[in-house]
Design an enzyme around this catalytic site. Structure first.
Site, PDB file in Angstrom:
ATOM      1  N   ASN A  78       6.434  82.802 -35.118  1.00 53.49           N
ATOM      2  CA  ASN A  78       5.957  83.851 -34.224  1.00 53.49           C
ATOM      3  C   ASN A  78       5.681  83.310 -32.825  1.00 53.49           C
ATOM      4  O   ASN A  78       5.929  83.997 -31.829  1.00 53.49           O
ATOM      5  CB  ASN A  78       4.700  84.502 -34.802  1.00 53.49           C
TER       6      ASN A  78
ATOM      7  N   GLY B  58      10.357  93.068 -20.244  1.00 55.90           N
ATOM      8  CA  GLY B  58       9.455  94.220 -20.204  1.00 55.90           C
ATOM      9  C   GLY B  58       8.082  93.816 -19.704  1.00 55.90           C
ATOM     10  O   GLY B  58       7.962  92.929 -18.862  1.00 55.90           O
TER      11      GLY B  58
ATOM     12  N   CYS C 180       0.722  90.684 -34.730  1.00 63.05           N
ATOM     13  CA  CYS C 180       1.201  89.348 -35.110  1.00 63.05           C
ATOM     14  C   CYS C 180       1.225  88.346 -33.964  1.00 63.05           C
ATOM     15  O   CYS C 180       0.562  87.307 -34.022  1.00 63.05           O
ATOM     16  CB  CYS C 180       2.595  89.454 -35.724  1.00 63.05           C
TER      17      CYS C 180
ATOM     18  N   LYS D 199      -2.179  87.392 -32.241  1.00 65.52           N
ATOM     19  CA  LYS D 199      -3.056  86.713 -33.195  1.00 65.52           C
ATOM     20  C   LYS D 199      -2.538  85.314 -33.522  1.00 65.52           C
ATOM     21  O   LYS D 199      -3.308  84.337 -33.522  1.00 65.52           O
ATOM     22  CB  LYS D 199      -3.170  87.544 -34.478  1.00 65.52           C
TER      23      LYS D 199
END
Length: 268
Positions: free
Chosen positions: A36, A81, A88, A91
């Site tokens: 992630n 963007g 997710c 964190k």
């Protein structure tokens, strides 16, 4: 016990014919955090490239497509963007920074990713201030409250930070989202007003901010923006083709692409 649990999980997923990889608990935890964090890094990186593109006259859509042709890089998560949100990425990036700190390691790169994302979330506010100077009593239509389309999840959404800042500057905020309004009402600033339709939110506004790339917003007929007091659209998700907005005569700002129907450049 850990090996038994791993084997049981592997048996559950075996019928789905997906890759199954077993490792120790610490490594499994790091795989999740690192994956992630890496995707968040790609997002912040392309957003930084977009900000440079604006200054040098490049088009970030073309840049991202060209980068994505390189198989070592890939095209995924190179969509520019106003930053990432949700449950997710925010964190897990913070957790990995903390985990590193717990073992006396300064994860400088990931700290930069988080800082870039925080800055990017307020990008459109800077553009509004440059145009109007003061936002006091300006009606600002905010389209999109969920952190991404096709969900009602507003956790860590850019819309929270954007609407808070608009209200801080004295703007009148009218927000619309196809499905996330009920969740937004629970946590957003109480001074945010909500509209039941895109048309009502846009009509009579001084600026429109697009914060979520819902299909409904991508299908807005450009002439609808002519019902605004000032047809000025700030698109934080690059929903519209530049030529379409140029032909409609809408002053249109997107991220990392040329400004449309405005002689003077808006500076960061």
């Amino acid at each position: 016990m850990h090996r038994y649990a791993a084997n049981r999980l592997a048996a559950i997923y075996e019928p789905f014919k997906v890759p199954i990889y077993q490792t120790d608990i610490r490594s499994a935890e790091m795989i999740k955090y690192a994956s992630n964090a890496f995707l968040a890094t790609k997002i912040s990186f392309i957003n930084e490239i977009a900000n440079i593109c604006e200054r040098v006259g490049a088009n970030v859509d073309d840049v991202a497509e060209g980068m994505g042709l390189d198989r070592r890089i890939g095209k995924h998560f190179l969509k520019t963007g106003i930053g990432y949100g949700g449950s997710c990425f925010p964190k897990d990036t913070k957790a990995l920074i903390q985990l590193a700190g717990n073992v006396q390691y300064n994860f400088e790169l990931l700290k930069g990713v988080v800082q870039v994302n925080q800055k990017q979330q307020l990008l459109l506010i800077d553009k509004l201030i440059h145009k109007y100077g003061s936002l006091k009593n300006k009606k600002i239509a905010v389209l999109g409250l969920a952190f991404k389309p096709n969900t009602d999840d507003v956790r860590e959404a850019s819309s929270i930070f954007v609407t808070d800042k608009l209200i801080e500057y004295g703007a009148k905020v009218v927000a619309y989202d196809p499905v996330a309004i009920n969740n937004a009402k629970k946590i957003f600033n109480r001074n945010v007003c909500y509209s039941n339709s895109v048309d009502d939110a846009i009509k009579g506004s001084d600026a429109v901010l697009i914060l979520t790339d819902w299909d409904e917003f991508k299908m807005i007929a450009p002439e609808k923006f002519l019902t605004m007091n000032t047809p000025f659209v700030l698109d934080g998700r690059n929903c519209f083709q530049l030529e379409v907005m140029r032909k409609a005569g809408i002053e249109y700002y997107s991220v990392g692409r040329p400004l449309i129907n405005k002689k003077e450049k808006i500076k960061l």
